[in-house]
Write a protein that holds these residues in place. Structure first.
Motif, PDB file in Angstrom:
ATOM      1  N   ASP A 135       2.142   2.548 -17.760  1.00 45.69           N
ATOM      2  CA  ASP A 135       1.837   1.907 -16.706  1.00 45.69           C
ATOM      3  C   ASP A 135       2.871   1.336 -16.017  1.00 45.69           C
ATOM      4  O   ASP A 135       3.012   0.778 -15.022  1.00 45.69           O
ATOM      5  N   GLN A 136       3.911   0.776 -17.071  1.00 43.58           N
ATOM      6  CA  GLN A 136       4.953  -0.121 -16.789  1.00 43.58           C
ATOM      7  C   GLN A 136       6.130   0.021 -17.631  1.00 43.58           C
ATOM      8  O   GLN A 136       5.971   0.450 -18.894  1.00 43.58           O
ATOM      9  N   VAL A 137       7.295   0.395 -16.884  1.00 45.23           N
ATOM     10  CA  VAL A 137       8.740   0.524 -17.684  1.00 45.23           C
ATOM     11  C   VAL A 137       9.613  -0.671 -17.329  1.00 45.23           C
ATOM     12  O   VAL A 137       9.693  -1.054 -16.280  1.00 45.23           O
ATOM     13  N   ASN A 138      10.105  -1.316 -18.440  1.00 39.26           N
ATOM     14  CA  ASN A 138      10.949  -2.537 -18.100  1.00 39.26           C
ATOM     15  C   ASN A 138      12.460  -2.135 -18.563  1.00 39.26           C
ATOM     16  O   ASN A 138      12.542  -1.756 -19.827  1.00 39.26           O
ATOM     17  N   VAL A 139      13.617  -2.372 -17.842  1.00 34.33           N
ATOM     18  CA  VAL A 139      14.686  -2.175 -17.985  1.00 34.33           C
ATOM     19  C   VAL A 139      15.661  -3.217 -17.650  1.00 34.33           C
ATOM     20  O   VAL A 139      15.370  -3.935 -16.877  1.00 34.33           O
ATOM     21  N   ALA A 140      16.932  -3.355 -18.372  1.00 36.37           N
ATOM     22  CA  ALA A 140      17.710  -4.329 -17.947  1.00 36.37           C
ATOM     23  C   ALA A 140      18.739  -3.620 -16.686  1.00 36.37           C
ATOM     24  O   ALA A 140      18.924  -2.558 -17.058  1.00 36.37           O
ATOM     25  N   GLU A 141      19.064  -4.602 -15.764  1.00 34.74           N
ATOM     26  CA  GLU A 141      19.939  -3.921 -14.915  1.00 34.74           C
ATOM     27  C   GLU A 141      21.358  -3.344 -15.434  1.00 34.74           C
ATOM     28  O   GLU A 141      21.910  -3.900 -16.394  1.00 34.74           O
ATOM     29  N   GLY A 142      21.880  -2.112 -14.898  1.00 38.17           N
ATOM     30  CA  GLY A 142      22.779  -1.716 -15.469  1.00 38.17           C
ATOM     31  C   GLY A 142      22.561  -0.425 -16.544  1.00 38.17           C
ATOM     32  O   GLY A 142      23.274   0.370 -17.017  1.00 38.17           O
ATOM     33  N   ASN A 143      21.222  -0.672 -17.358  1.00 45.69           N
ATOM     34  CA  ASN A 143      21.027   0.295 -18.095  1.00 45.69           C
ATOM     35  C   ASN A 143      20.364   1.866 -17.587  1.00 45.69           C
ATOM     36  O   ASN A 143      19.791   1.437 -16.308  1.00 45.69           O
ATOM     37  N   PRO A 144      20.212   2.768 -18.164  1.00 43.54           N
ATOM     38  CA  PRO A 144      19.677   3.997 -17.574  1.00 43.54           C
ATOM     39  C   PRO A 144      18.227   3.878 -17.651  1.00 43.54           C
ATOM     40  O   PRO A 144      17.625   2.989 -18.516  1.00 43.54           O
ATOM     41  N   LEU A 145      17.480   4.346 -16.720  1.00 42.92           N
ATOM     42  CA  LEU A 145      15.887   4.220 -16.737  1.00 42.92           C
ATOM     43  C   LEU A 145      15.545   5.714 -16.774  1.00 42.92           C
ATOM     44  O   LEU A 145      15.981   6.831 -16.114  1.00 42.92           O
ATOM     45  N   THR A 146      14.242   5.846 -17.245  1.00 43.74           N
ATOM     46  CA  THR A 146      13.386   7.079 -17.124  1.00 43.74           C
ATOM     47  C   THR A 146      12.064   6.649 -16.794  1.00 43.74           C
ATOM     48  O   THR A 146      11.378   6.045 -17.626  1.00 43.74           O
ATOM     49  N   VAL A 147      11.365   7.512 -16.006  1.00 50.36           N
ATOM     50  CA  VAL A 147      10.055   7.380 -15.678  1.00 50.36           C
ATOM     51  C   VAL A 147       9.512   8.504 -15.792  1.00 50.36           C
ATOM     52  O   VAL A 147       9.823   9.670 -15.303  1.00 50.36           O
ATOM     53  N   LYS A 148       8.283   8.660 -16.833  1.00 51.41           N
ATOM     54  CA  LYS A 148       7.719   9.893 -17.120  1.00 51.41           C
ATOM     55  C   LYS A 148       6.762  10.356 -16.296  1.00 51.41           C
ATOM     56  O   LYS A 148       6.057   9.730 -15.882  1.00 51.41           O
ATOM     57  N   CYS A 149       6.631  11.784 -16.042  1.00 47.74           N
ATOM     58  CA  CYS A 149       5.480  12.556 -15.648  1.00 47.74           C
ATOM     59  C   CYS A 149       5.435  13.807 -16.178  1.00 47.74           C
ATOM     60  O   CYS A 149       6.312  14.667 -16.642  1.00 47.74           O
ATOM     61  N   THR A 150       4.143  14.111 -16.352  1.00 51.98           N
ATOM     62  CA  THR A 150       3.681  15.543 -16.742  1.00 51.98           C
ATOM     63  C   THR A 150       2.661  16.079 -15.808  1.00 51.98           C
ATOM     64  O   THR A 150       1.970  15.427 -15.482  1.00 51.98           O
ATOM     65  N   TYR A 151       2.602  17.217 -15.888  1.00 48.38           N
ATOM     66  CA  TYR A 151       1.761  18.086 -15.157  1.00 48.38           C
ATOM     67  C   TYR A 151       0.799  19.057 -15.467  1.00 48.38           C
ATOM     68  O   TYR A 151       1.123  19.670 -16.648  1.00 48.38           O
ATOM     69  N   SER A 152      -0.142  19.310 -14.783  1.00 43.28           N
ATOM     70  CA  SER A 152      -0.847  20.620 -15.324  1.00 43.28           C
ATOM     71  C   SER A 152      -1.116  21.499 -13.968  1.00 43.28           C
ATOM     72  O   SER A 152      -2.032  21.125 -13.167  1.00 43.28           O
ATOM     73  N   VAL A 153      -0.956  22.756 -14.007  1.00 44.10           N
ATOM     74  CA  VAL A 153      -1.029  23.623 -13.028  1.00 44.10           C
ATOM     75  C   VAL A 153      -1.389  25.095 -13.611  1.00 44.10           C
ATOM     76  O   VAL A 153      -1.078  25.286 -14.375  1.00 44.10           O
ATOM     77  N   SER A 154      -1.995  25.856 -12.415  1.00 42.14           N
ATOM     78  CA  SER A 154      -2.248  27.238 -13.039  1.00 42.14           C
ATOM     79  C   SER A 154      -1.225  28.162 -12.677  1.00 42.14           C
ATOM     80  O   SER A 154      -0.914  29.174 -13.197  1.00 42.14           O
ATOM     81  N   GLY A 155      -0.680  27.795 -11.556  1.00 45.36           N
ATOM     82  CA  GLY A 155       0.617  28.578 -11.183  1.00 45.36           C
ATOM     83  C   GLY A 155       2.034  27.781 -11.017  1.00 45.36           C
ATOM     84  O   GLY A 155       2.202  27.061 -11.927  1.00 45.36           O
ATOM     85  N   ASN A 156       2.875  28.072 -10.018  1.00 51.19           N
ATOM     86  CA  ASN A 156       3.955  27.390 -10.073  1.00 51.19           C
ATOM     87  C   ASN A 156       3.884  26.081  -9.423  1.00 51.19           C
ATOM     88  O   ASN A 156       3.205  26.095  -8.157  1.00 51.19           O
ATOM     89  N   PRO A 157       4.522  24.987  -9.819  1.00 50.29           N
ATOM     90  CA  PRO A 157       4.240  23.852  -9.312  1.00 50.29           C
ATOM     91  C   PRO A 157       5.284  23.552  -8.422  1.00 50.29           C
ATOM     92  O   PRO A 157       6.562  23.675  -8.527  1.00 50.29           O
ATOM     93  N   TYR A 158       4.969  22.530  -7.471  1.00 53.07           N
ATOM     94  CA  TYR A 158       5.875  22.060  -6.473  1.00 53.07           C
ATOM     95  C   TYR A 158       5.609  20.348  -6.939  1.00 53.07           C
ATOM     96  O   TYR A 158       4.675  19.950  -6.927  1.00 53.07           O
ATOM     97  N   LEU A 159       6.928  19.833  -7.134  1.00 55.82           N
ATOM     98  CA  LEU A 159       6.745  18.373  -7.972  1.00 55.82           C
ATOM     99  C   LEU A 159       7.450  17.615  -6.981  1.00 55.82           C
ATOM    100  O   LEU A 159       8.613  17.842  -6.483  1.00 55.82           O
ATOM    101  N   PHE A 160       6.893  16.288  -6.727  1.00 53.78           N
ATOM    102  CA  PHE A 160       7.545  15.242  -5.875  1.00 53.78           C
ATOM    103  C   PHE A 160       7.643  13.760  -6.658  1.00 53.78           C
ATOM    104  O   PHE A 160       6.769  13.822  -7.433  1.00 53.78           O
TER     105      PHE A 160
END
Lengths: 115, 112
Positions: free
Chosen positions: B9-34
């Motif tokens: 729900d929330q990601v906290n990082v300090a300025e200058g540090n790398p950030l990652t926001v996670k996403c996983t998906y489920s599809v039956s065919g080829n995904p188009y991701l945004f």
């Protein structure tokens, strides 16, 4: 830079009243979408137009919601009568074509509060 | 049916540090991701998309995302976070001929 325009930005109404939202897509964009975003959730598609034709309205509550895009340019979304559960952000988006890989560009939204 | 999950729900990082926001998906065919970003009381702003080809996609404002088919993930990354990156981030997935489905969003907070 071209943008999607929406009005009004904010709307407060009482339940059982009628409300209408307007959207003007980016010039030349053939596809127009209306989404509803409930607080704390992602947008959900209500209706998709290709030019003036409805392509997908499977999630549109047709007993109270209607949408039109008469000349294939701007669009109006109407709710009549409004219910308390309709309080949400209503977002309009447009894309150049109908393709599933097209980027959708969003307007600023209309925040509806139903009292 | 297609679906997308943003497990944080929330990601906290300090300025200058790398950030990652996670996403996983489920599809039956080829995904188009945004990925989109939303600032308070504003519409969604497009960041980047994956359609096909190179698994690493570069987008606006220094953001990038990596498509991982085996893990069905499409995590958003930035090497050095800015305070101005603080916003709500949405991952979305679409299959050919279907509607765009959004995750519930992740709030990114970057502290100075």
């Amino acid at each position: 830079e071209a943008e999607v325009a929406q009005s009004p930005r904010y709307k407060i109404t009482e339940k059982s009243q009628a409300v209408a939202f307007w959207c003007d897509p980016i010039s030349g964009h053939a596809t127009l979408y209306w989404y509803r975003q409930i607080l704390g959730q992602g947008p959900e598609l209500l209706v998709q137009f290709q030019d003036e034709s409805v392509v997908d309205d499977s999630q549109l509550p047709k007993d109270r919601f209607s949408a039109e895009r008469l000349k294939g340019v701007d669009s109006t979304l109407k709710i009549q009568p409004a219910e308390l559960g309709d309080s949400a952000m209503y977002l309009c988006a447009s894309s150049p074509h109908r393709g599933s890989t097209d980027t959708q560009y969003f307007g600023p939204g209309t925040r509806l509060t139903v009292l | 049916a297609q679906s997308v999950a943003q497990p944080e729900d929330q990601v906290n990082v300090a300025e200058g540090n790398p950030l990652t926001v996670k996403c996983t998906y489920s599809v039956s065919g080829n995904p188009y991701l945004f990925w989109y970003v939303q600032y308070p009381n504003r519409g969604l702003q497009f960041l980047l998309k994956y359609i096909t080809g190179d698994n690493l996609v570069k987008g606006s404002y220094g953001f990038e995302a990596e498509f991982n088919k085996s893990q069905t993930s499409f995590h958003l990354k930035k090497p050095s976070a800015l305070v101005s990156d603080s916003a709500l981030y949405f991952c979305a997935v679409r299959e050919e001929g279907t509607a765009l489905i959004f995750g519930k969003g992740t709030t990114l907070s970057v502290s100075s």
